[in-house]
Write an enzyme that holds these catalytic residues in place. Structure first.
Site, PDB file in Angstrom:
ATOM      1  CB  ILE A 143       2.091   9.303   4.220  1.00 42.65           C
ATOM      2  CG1 ILE A 143       1.660  10.771   4.348  1.00 42.65           C
ATOM      3  CG2 ILE A 143       3.280   9.044   5.116  1.00 42.65           C
ATOM      4  CD1 ILE A 143       1.313  11.159   5.785  1.00 42.65           C
ATOM      5  CG  ASP A 144      -0.538   5.287   0.912  1.00 45.13           C
ATOM      6  OD1 ASP A 144       0.414   5.444   0.129  1.00 45.13           O
ATOM      7  OD2 ASP A 144      -0.791   4.212   1.490  1.00 45.13           O
ATOM      8  CE  LYS A 145      -7.553  12.071  -2.283  1.00 43.62           C
ATOM      9  NZ  LYS A 145      -8.417  11.951  -3.485  1.00 43.62           N
ATOM     10  NE  ARG A 260      -3.614   1.285   2.241  1.00 43.98           N
ATOM     11  CZ  ARG A 260      -3.968   1.935   1.127  1.00 43.98           C
ATOM     12  NH1 ARG A 260      -3.156   2.865   0.618  1.00 43.98           N
ATOM     13  NH2 ARG A 260      -5.109   1.643   0.533  1.00 43.98           N
TER      14      ARG A 260
END
Length: 341
Positions: A143-145, A260
């Site tokens: 998962i993104d930062k 997103r």
């Protein structure tokens, strides 16, 4: 230590290539993926009748006895770091953690330290039996930062192989909570007129597109009509607040930045998204100046991996985990509810 030696006898009607034949006929308990087999071939660890086979395309025939010399695990070049972890579940094969916003999953240029992998190497220590020939945690999804929430990580080759197969088959339950600008609706003709967006069951909205790297910004993804990878997101609006909404997003696929990008495409980017939010401003006329300012100052994309479900790769048990909203998202949601009440 001496390598582990396995002899594989090629069965009837084998694939023409060595790597494919081995992937089909290697004992399941060896937990060797095709990519791992390819690396063993490249390393000169695969032979037939004493002859080393160095090409994955080598021809094989029924009855061939192929010997594999699997080296013991090497130490990872990534160093362990004593970083606090929120462990939700752990056993001999895997660990489920809640990743905080701001933590990168795996070291990369620009983020060589302080990552989840660094923390797991310290936390697991000698409990790691090796993934892909290296003593390291097996990352099967990311998962993104700046996205928070649940991740499962393999501690063994067996778990890595089994979990990777479930993710590849889109057989893992993943649901995110998100707060977006505006409120997506099946009754919005603009939204429902976009290619790839349709009405789903139970009042949900289905977004089905292809995603690829943005043509001018290589750090971004974009919806494309040619090429790319198929991506499907199912949206359900849980609460609306006039100029914002709380969403439940179920992933059918798991592409980079999928939720997103899909929310930007739908015209409802996530609050706080610095990459895909564009210049979208909060609706001050609906929300008021104070709440609008709070939304505009929110420091990350409002996205949280809230549910994760899979079959345990060792025993087949159904595993299901849930994670509550972290404090920053809970505070934002409380402010929105307060304004709407």
């Amino acid at each position: 230590m001496q390598p582990v030696r396995i002899r594989v006898v090629i069965g009837a009607a084998p694939p023409s290539r060595l790597d494919k034949a081995l992937a089909r006929d290697v004992p399941a308990e060896a937990h060797l993926s095709r990519s791992r087999i390819a690396k063993l071939i490249e390393a000169g660890a695969v032979s037939r009748a004493g002859e080393v086979l160095t090409s994955a395309k080598s021809a094989v025939a029924e009855g061939d006895a192929i010997d594999l010399a699997i080296p013991t695990e090497a130490e990872s070049h990534i160093g362990p770091e004593d970083i606090p972890l929120h462990v939700v579940h752990e056993d001999a094969d895997l660990v489920v953690v809640e990743k905080p916003a701001g933590m990168v999953v795996h070291p990369a240029p620009g983020s060589p330290r302080g990552t989840l992998v660094n923390a797991l190497l310290h936390h697991c220590g000698d409990a790691l039996s090796g993934v892909g020939g290296v003593r390291r945690p097996g990352i099967v999804h990311r998962i993104d930062k700046e996205t928070s929430g649940l991740l499962v990580v393999a501690k063994t080759d067996r778990a890595h192989h089994g979990l990777a197969g479930q993710f590849a088959a889109h057989d893992v339950h993943r649901r995110y909570l998100a707060i977006c600008h505006g409120a997506p609706s099946q009754g919005d003709p603009r939204l429902m007129g976009l290619p790839g967006i349709s009405r789903g069951s139970g009042g949900t909205i289905r977004i089905s597109t292809h995603l690829a790297r943005h043509p001018t910004d290589r750090q971004r993804q974009a919806v494309t009509t040619t090429g790319g990878r198929h991506a499907v997101t199912h949206l359900a609006v849980r609460e609306t607040f006039g100029a914002a909404a709380l969403l439940s997003c179920r992933l059918e696929t798991g592409r980079t930045h999928q939720i997103r990008v899909h929310m930007r495409y739908a015209g409802h980017p996530l609050i706080g998204d610095p990459v895909y939010g564009g210049q979208r401003k909060a609706g001050r006329g609906t929300l008021g100046d104070a709440l609008a300012a709070q939304i505009e100052a929110f420091g990350r994309q409002a996205l949280h991996a809230a549910e994760l479900g899979f079959r345990h790769p060792a025993n087949g048990a159904e595993m299901r985990f849930e994670s509550p909203l972290p404090p920053d998202l809970a505070e934002l949601l409380s402010a929105l509810r307060g304004r709407a009440s």
